[in-house]
Scaffold this active site. Sequence first.
Site, PDB file in Angstrom:
ATOM      1  N   ASP A  26       0.819  -1.224   0.000  1.00 22.11           N
ATOM      2  CA  ASP A  26       0.000   0.000   0.000  1.00 22.11           C
ATOM      3  C   ASP A  26       0.851   1.272   0.000  1.00 22.11           C
ATOM      4  OD1 ASP A  26      -2.363   1.411   0.030  1.00 22.11           O
ATOM      5  OD2 ASP A  26      -2.593   1.326   2.210  1.00 22.11           O
ATOM      6  N   ASN A  28       1.102   3.423  -2.939  1.00 20.10           N
ATOM      7  CA  ASN A  28       1.561   3.836  -4.276  1.00 20.10           C
ATOM      8  C   ASN A  28       1.002   5.202  -4.676  1.00 20.10           C
ATOM      9  OD1 ASN A  28       2.630   1.295  -4.355  1.00 20.10           O
ATOM     10  ND2 ASN A  28       1.174   0.461  -5.841  1.00 20.10           N
ATOM     11  N   GLY A  29      -0.289   5.414  -4.384  1.00 20.56           N
ATOM     12  CA  GLY A  29      -0.952   6.663  -4.780  1.00 20.56           C
ATOM     13  C   GLY A  29      -0.329   7.854  -4.074  1.00 20.56           C
ATOM     14  N   SER A  71      -7.503  -5.694  -4.603  1.00 19.43           N
ATOM     15  CA  SER A  71      -8.557  -6.247  -3.743  1.00 19.43           C
ATOM     16  C   SER A  71      -9.916  -6.258  -4.449  1.00 19.43           C
ATOM     17  CB  SER A  71      -8.667  -5.422  -2.447  1.00 19.43           C
ATOM     18  OG  SER A  71      -9.364  -4.217  -2.700  1.00 19.43           O
ATOM     19  N   ASN A  74     -11.014  -2.766  -4.828  1.00 21.69           N
ATOM     20  CA  ASN A  74     -10.246  -1.817  -5.647  1.00 21.69           C
ATOM     21  C   ASN A  74     -10.904  -1.491  -6.993  1.00 21.69           C
ATOM     22  OD1 ASN A  74      -7.011  -2.979  -4.412  1.00 21.69           O
ATOM     23  ND2 ASN A  74      -8.195  -1.214  -3.751  1.00 21.69           N
TER      24      ASN A  74
HETATM   25  C1  IPE Z   1      -5.289  -2.662   0.329  1.00 18.30           C
HETATM   26  O1  IPE Z   1      -5.026  -1.325   0.111  1.00 18.30           O
HETATM   27  C2  IPE Z   1      -5.310  -3.427  -0.973  1.00 18.30           C
HETATM   28  C3  IPE Z   1      -4.032  -3.535  -1.667  1.00 18.30           C
HETATM   29  C4  IPE Z   1      -2.875  -3.057  -1.268  1.00 18.30           C
HETATM   30  C5  IPE Z   1      -4.092  -4.257  -2.909  1.00 18.30           C
HETATM   31  P1  IPE Z   1      -6.188  -0.256  -0.072  1.00 18.30           P
HETATM   32  O2  IPE Z   1      -5.526   1.041  -0.364  1.00 18.30           O
HETATM   33  O3  IPE Z   1      -7.180  -0.735  -1.064  1.00 18.30           O
HETATM   34  O4  IPE Z   1      -6.867  -0.262   1.369  1.00 18.30           O
HETATM   35  P2  IPE Z   1      -7.702   0.864   2.116  1.00 18.30           P
HETATM   36  O5  IPE Z   1      -8.764   1.339   1.157  1.00 18.30           O
HETATM   37  O6  IPE Z   1      -6.747   1.950   2.471  1.00 18.30           O
HETATM   38  O7  IPE Z   1      -8.250   0.191   3.331  1.00 18.30           O
HETATM   39  C1  IPE Z   2      -1.774   0.180  -3.227  1.00 23.20           C
HETATM   40  O1  IPE Z   2      -1.522   1.549  -3.272  1.00 23.20           O
HETATM   41  C2  IPE Z   2      -2.072  -0.398  -4.574  1.00 23.20           C
HETATM   42  C3  IPE Z   2      -3.453  -0.880  -4.733  1.00 23.20           C
HETATM   43  C4  IPE Z   2      -4.367  -0.834  -3.822  1.00 23.20           C
HETATM   44  C5  IPE Z   2      -3.801  -1.463  -6.018  1.00 23.20           C
HETATM   45  P1  IPE Z   2      -2.693   2.609  -3.263  1.00 23.20           P
HETATM   46  O2  IPE Z   2      -3.075   2.922  -4.660  1.00 23.20           O
HETATM   47  O3  IPE Z   2      -3.806   2.165  -2.381  1.00 23.20           O
HETATM   48  O4  IPE Z   2      -1.955   3.849  -2.621  1.00 23.20           O
HETATM   49  P2  IPE Z   2      -2.577   4.903  -1.620  1.00 23.20           P
HETATM   50  O5  IPE Z   2      -3.083   4.149  -0.445  1.00 23.20           O
HETATM   51  O6  IPE Z   2      -3.679   5.618  -2.352  1.00 23.20           O
HETATM   52  O7  IPE Z   2      -1.424   5.801  -1.277  1.00 23.20           O
HETATM   53 MG    MG Z   3      -4.134   2.425  -0.386  1.00 22.21          MG
END
Ligand code: IPE
Ligand code: IPE
Ligand code: MG
Length: 246
Positions: A26, A28-29, A71, A74
């Site tokens: 988690d 990346n964004g 997930s 997602n």
């Molecule tokens: C969990 O991260 C799923 C993955 C890393 C694939 P999320 O970013 O989807 O989880 P929440 O929404 O913060 O709980």
């Molecule tokens: C995890 O990183 C990757 C996936 C859930 C596919 P995020 O995309 O959830 O990153 P944040 O939580 O928004 O920083």
């Molecule tokens: Mg996330």
Amino acid sequence: MSFFRRREAPKVDLNRLPRHVAIIMDGNGRWAKSRGLPRRAGHAAGAETFRTIATFAKELGLEYLTVYAFSTENWKRPADEVEAIMKLLEKYLHEAIETMARDKVKMAFFGDLSLLPAHLQALCRKTQEISKGYDGCQVNICLNYGGRDELLRAAKAFAMDCVEGRADPGHLTQKAFGDYLYSAGVPDPDLIIRPSGEVRVSNFLLWQCAYAEFYFTDVLWPDFSKEELLRALAAYQGRSRRYGGV
Ligand code: IPE
Ligand code: IPE
Ligand code: MG
């Protein structure tokens, strides 16, 4: 002499490694946002980190590495982000197929693959098939995976076996129920790592995490390094696992 000494490398006993490490990849964004980049750039950087960590896990001698890649929740994300993630997965699997014979990494997938794009499903099947005979480190990639979805599917499959006379509810054990899960045959994770500062499970391995040790860190997944993994392993080795005993 500098005031700013490098942090000491974490001390890890390679003879007491956990058998199975699971990671919620988690952050990346937020990594992308902090650099003024689009979210997909964060996912691309996260995919690189996955390559590094999977290779390192194999070098260390971990038996199982399970990663949460996408997930069941997602799909709520914007279509272009979902598409970018699927493209990265496809790219990764193409490369994995090229290098698998050399690395002997066994790959498996946890999740309902039927909702993924058809070419990605085919790649998952191919990867799984090729690596079936390998007995090195097993990497499980959780794709369209949700812990509740996994439990519901298991309950339905078991109920169907009962209806059709193949199973008896009176004799169901935890071990037998585990065989209905995506993780059938894989030992429960000993250590679950969640980077990114979030302190929640987000529907990951709900059945299997019963006695897992958790390690949370603020580091965002694209910045997660081999040293971070060693730090998590060192923390794990400092814990006392009691499983309800003394
Ligand atoms: C969990 O991260 C799923 C993955 C890393 C694939 P999320 O970013 O989807 O989880 P929440 O929404 O913060 O709980
Ligand atoms: C995890 O990183 C990757 C996936 C859930 C596919 P995020 O995309 O959830 O990153 P944040 O939580 O928004 O920083
Ligand atoms: Mg996330």
